[in-house]
Design a protein around this motif. Sequence first.
Motif, PDB file in Angstrom:
ATOM      1  N   ASN A 145      -7.080 -16.369 -36.184  1.00 50.26           N
ATOM      2  CA  ASN A 145      -6.373 -17.644 -36.394  1.00 50.26           C
ATOM      3  C   ASN A 145      -5.291 -17.877 -35.345  1.00 50.26           C
ATOM      4  O   ASN A 145      -4.407 -18.713 -35.525  1.00 50.26           O
ATOM      5  N   ASP A 146      -5.334 -17.087 -34.289  1.00 44.94           N
ATOM      6  CA  ASP A 146      -4.344 -17.157 -33.204  1.00 44.94           C
ATOM      7  C   ASP A 146      -2.922 -16.811 -33.627  1.00 44.94           C
ATOM      8  O   ASP A 146      -1.958 -17.181 -32.958  1.00 44.94           O
ATOM      9  N   ASN A 147      -2.780 -16.084 -34.730  1.00 45.55           N
ATOM     10  CA  ASN A 147      -1.470 -15.510 -35.052  1.00 45.55           C
ATOM     11  C   ASN A 147      -1.217 -14.350 -34.108  1.00 45.55           C
ATOM     12  O   ASN A 147      -2.138 -13.570 -33.842  1.00 45.55           O
ATOM     13  N   THR A 148       0.019 -14.220 -33.669  1.00 44.94           N
ATOM     14  CA  THR A 148       0.360 -13.087 -32.800  1.00 44.94           C
ATOM     15  C   THR A 148       0.331 -11.785 -33.599  1.00 44.94           C
ATOM     16  O   THR A 148       0.818 -11.736 -34.733  1.00 44.94           O
ATOM     17  N   THR A 149      -0.260 -10.751 -32.983  1.00 44.09           N
ATOM     18  CA  THR A 149      -0.290  -9.425 -33.630  1.00 44.09           C
ATOM     19  C   THR A 149       0.276  -8.390 -32.646  1.00 44.09           C
ATOM     20  O   THR A 149       0.429  -8.693 -31.463  1.00 44.09           O
ATOM     21  N   THR A 150       0.577  -7.184 -33.142  1.00 46.15           N
ATOM     22  CA  THR A 150       0.980  -6.093 -32.236  1.00 46.15           C
ATOM     23  C   THR A 150       0.168  -4.841 -32.559  1.00 46.15           C
ATOM     24  O   THR A 150      -0.342  -4.678 -33.671  1.00 46.15           O
TER      25      THR A 150
ATOM     26  N   GLY B 204       1.801  -5.931 -22.427  1.00 45.31           N
ATOM     27  CA  GLY B 204       1.231  -4.884 -23.249  1.00 45.31           C
ATOM     28  C   GLY B 204       1.583  -5.150 -24.698  1.00 45.31           C
ATOM     29  O   GLY B 204       2.319  -6.101 -25.008  1.00 45.31           O
ATOM     30  N   PHE B 205       0.984  -4.368 -25.619  1.00 51.54           N
ATOM     31  CA  PHE B 205       1.446  -4.290 -27.013  1.00 51.54           C
ATOM     32  C   PHE B 205       1.035  -5.469 -27.891  1.00 51.54           C
ATOM     33  O   PHE B 205       0.960  -5.335 -29.088  1.00 51.54           O
ATOM     34  N   ILE B 206       0.741  -6.639 -27.305  1.00 48.69           N
ATOM     35  CA  ILE B 206       0.530  -7.821 -28.168  1.00 48.69           C
ATOM     36  C   ILE B 206      -0.900  -8.344 -28.081  1.00 48.69           C
ATOM     37  O   ILE B 206      -1.609  -8.136 -27.108  1.00 48.69           O
TER      38      ILE B 206
ATOM     39  N   PHE C 296      -1.073  -6.844 -39.200  1.00 48.57           N
ATOM     40  CA  PHE C 296       0.142  -7.012 -38.407  1.00 48.57           C
ATOM     41  C   PHE C 296       0.888  -5.687 -38.286  1.00 48.57           C
ATOM     42  O   PHE C 296       0.974  -4.920 -39.244  1.00 48.57           O
ATOM     43  N   GLY C 297       1.422  -5.450 -37.109  1.00 49.61           N
ATOM     44  CA  GLY C 297       2.183  -4.210 -36.880  1.00 49.61           C
ATOM     45  C   GLY C 297       1.331  -3.060 -36.391  1.00 49.61           C
ATOM     46  O   GLY C 297       1.835  -2.140 -35.749  1.00 49.61           O
ATOM     47  N   GLU C 298       0.057  -3.094 -36.672  1.00 53.26           N
ATOM     48  CA  GLU C 298      -0.841  -1.990 -36.290  1.00 53.26           C
ATOM     49  C   GLU C 298      -2.251  -2.566 -36.165  1.00 53.26           C
ATOM     50  O   GLU C 298      -3.203  -2.037 -36.732  1.00 53.26           O
ATOM     51  N   ALA C 299      -2.371  -3.652 -35.403  1.00 55.59           N
ATOM     52  CA  ALA C 299      -3.638  -4.392 -35.380  1.00 55.59           C
ATOM     53  C   ALA C 299      -4.720  -3.606 -34.643  1.00 55.59           C
ATOM     54  O   ALA C 299      -4.445  -2.879 -33.694  1.00 55.59           O
ATOM     55  N   GLU C 300      -5.943  -3.799 -35.116  1.00 56.86           N
ATOM     56  CA  GLU C 300      -7.109  -3.106 -34.546  1.00 56.86           C
ATOM     57  C   GLU C 300      -7.790  -4.061 -33.563  1.00 56.86           C
ATOM     58  O   GLU C 300      -8.146  -5.182 -33.924  1.00 56.86           O
TER      59      GLU C 300
ATOM     60  N   ILE D 131       8.065 -12.144 -33.534  1.00 55.69           N
ATOM     61  CA  ILE D 131       9.355 -11.821 -32.905  1.00 55.69           C
ATOM     62  C   ILE D 131       9.218 -10.571 -32.011  1.00 55.69           C
ATOM     63  O   ILE D 131       9.758 -10.529 -30.903  1.00 55.69           O
ATOM     64  N   LEU D 132       8.435  -9.585 -32.461  1.00 58.50           N
ATOM     65  CA  LEU D 132       8.263  -8.364 -31.656  1.00 58.50           C
ATOM     66  C   LEU D 132       7.581  -8.641 -30.317  1.00 58.50           C
ATOM     67  O   LEU D 132       7.770  -7.908 -29.347  1.00 58.50           O
ATOM     68  N   SER D 133       6.774  -9.696 -30.275  1.00 64.12           N
ATOM     69  CA  SER D 133       6.022  -9.990 -29.039  1.00 64.12           C
ATOM     70  C   SER D 133       6.922 -10.512 -27.920  1.00 64.12           C
ATOM     71  O   SER D 133       6.538 -10.517 -26.753  1.00 64.12           O
ATOM     72  N   LEU D 134       8.138 -10.933 -28.286  1.00 59.91           N
ATOM     73  CA  LEU D 134       8.942 -11.658 -27.292  1.00 59.91           C
ATOM     74  C   LEU D 134       9.473 -10.768 -26.168  1.00 59.91           C
ATOM     75  O   LEU D 134       9.680 -11.246 -25.050  1.00 59.91           O
ATOM     76  N   GLY D 135       9.677  -9.475 -26.428  1.00 60.62           N
ATOM     77  CA  GLY D 135      10.152  -8.583 -25.356  1.00 60.62           C
ATOM     78  C   GLY D 135       9.162  -8.560 -24.203  1.00 60.62           C
ATOM     79  O   GLY D 135       9.527  -8.728 -23.032  1.00 60.62           O
ATOM     80  N   GLU D 136       7.891  -8.377 -24.524  1.00 61.09           N
ATOM     81  CA  GLU D 136       6.852  -8.319 -23.489  1.00 61.09           C
ATOM     82  C   GLU D 136       6.658  -9.699 -22.840  1.00 61.09           C
ATOM     83  O   GLU D 136       6.411  -9.792 -21.641  1.00 61.09           O
ATOM     84  N   ARG D 137       6.776 -10.741 -23.653  1.00 59.13           N
ATOM     85  CA  ARG D 137       6.565 -12.080 -23.079  1.00 59.13           C
ATOM     86  C   ARG D 137       7.659 -12.399 -22.061  1.00 59.13           C
ATOM     87  O   ARG D 137       7.410 -13.022 -21.028  1.00 59.13           O
TER      88      ARG D 137
END
Length: 467
Positions: free
Chosen positions: A190-195, A183-185, A152-156, A114-120
């Motif tokens: 496994n192709d899960n979205t991270t931020t 940015g940010f995402i 998630f939330g702080e991915a490396e 859900i957090l990725s949607l702003g940038e998308r």
Amino acid sequence: MSINIAKFGGTSVANIEAMRHCAQIVINNPATRVVVVSAAAGVTNYLVQLASEELTSDQKETILGKIETIEFAILTGLETPSPVSIKLNELLSLLRELAFHEEILHRPDLKDAILSLGERMSSLLFAELLCQMGCEAENFDARNVIKTDSEFGEAEPDIALIGEQAGKLMKPELSRCVLVTQGFIGSDCNDNTTTLGRGGSDYTAALLAEALNAATCEIWTDVIGVYTTDPRITDKARPLPELSFEEAAEMATFGAKVLHPATMVPAVRKNIRVFVGSSREPNKGGTWISRDCEHEPHYRAITRRKDQVLVTVKTPNMLFASGFLQEVFSILANQHLSVDLVTTSEIAVSLTIDNPSNSVRSTLNQETIGRLKEISEVTVEQGYDLITVVGNNMHSAAGVSSKIFAAVKDFNLRLICYGANPHNISFLVKEKDSTNVVKALHQDLFEQEQMPSHSVGFKRHQHANHG
Ligand code: ADP
Ligand code: ASP
Ligand code: MG
């Protein structure tokens, strides 16, 4: 071909007028081949609310309505909105689905989705605006390149994989068009979205600059460069024409929000010059951050990091015991908590932990405190801010620290870190004092003489240590 990466932050893409300024900046520099955008201002905060607060359906509808208003206002500002309106509506439907997902509060993977949607959404709209302004541009999904772990939330980020993917998927396109990405995402294996953590778009820009061997990376924001301190704290703050990599890295780490803490890491690795300027006023110049900066003043800037927690662990067993500190640090490391300041006495150790309230994940939790309590007596004190003076040769030049401590003599300093690094002196103060502490320091260090910022110092090249 030497390329430039341009990143535009939330206020720079907040509405169609702001976006037009950014598009013009891109068009004016043919070397800009990759554009990184943040979510429109305010959108990520709304998304965080949807992902982390217990809300009624009506409250969710209200927030969704606010996000839609922001995005539709940009859409309708485009000359011919139709080509992207279908895609925008798809993203808004996905947003609604996630907002009402029954596990949204408990699944970090859904939170990041859900957090990725702003940038998308903003990258979709910005790419279309560039096309309409006559620039060959395409929206590019950053998740195909910014590969990360699953934190998630702080991915490396996985630097090697990012380099590979950028070489394969982005590089061949750059002679044909400008790629507009988020940015940010990122995404995990496994192709899960991270931020990448709040403010992470700066980091994305630097990671892509590294991966694509860019010569420069521009961070376009709402201020005309990096200032002597946050201009919101004092109107006496002034923009700095130049900064060294080390100074900028210290400032970012110790709270200068204008740069995400990790931004300088890829830039340093590949010696990429970073520019910070205002997208509304690009003609006012900005700050150039580079390895070889002209001057090294003793005092360059003051930063503040809010929401610091002071943890004191105390045990008689510490007396003559080896391994106690190691145990404390390993408990903190297991929770990915980073410690900034440490002081020790015979039977106690005090340390500060960053605990920002707007962080995606809560940093210091009951579990950690519980584990520390198994080995010691634990005191947790909240309500502190960490103040840092950033500069050069601070530990070796006479009088540098005394001037700082004289400036703050009327305040109670709770913990001081001095001498571990030539580029900073940090101390903890009560939150209620911190604005006045910064103002007092600023006055004594930067407002005494009306001289350019580099006047107190010496040329870097005169130093034998620097090549
Ligand atoms: P963006 O949305 O463009 O990423 P941010 O809000 O993240 O922008 O960062 C820009 C803000 O950083 C400025 O408006 C300013 O208030 C704050 N800031 C904090 N410290 C500094 C500093 N030393 N120099 C400039 N800006 C700073
Ligand atoms: N949109 C994200 C945030 O608000 C990332 C960024 O702006 O850099 O934190
Ligand atoms: Mg930012």
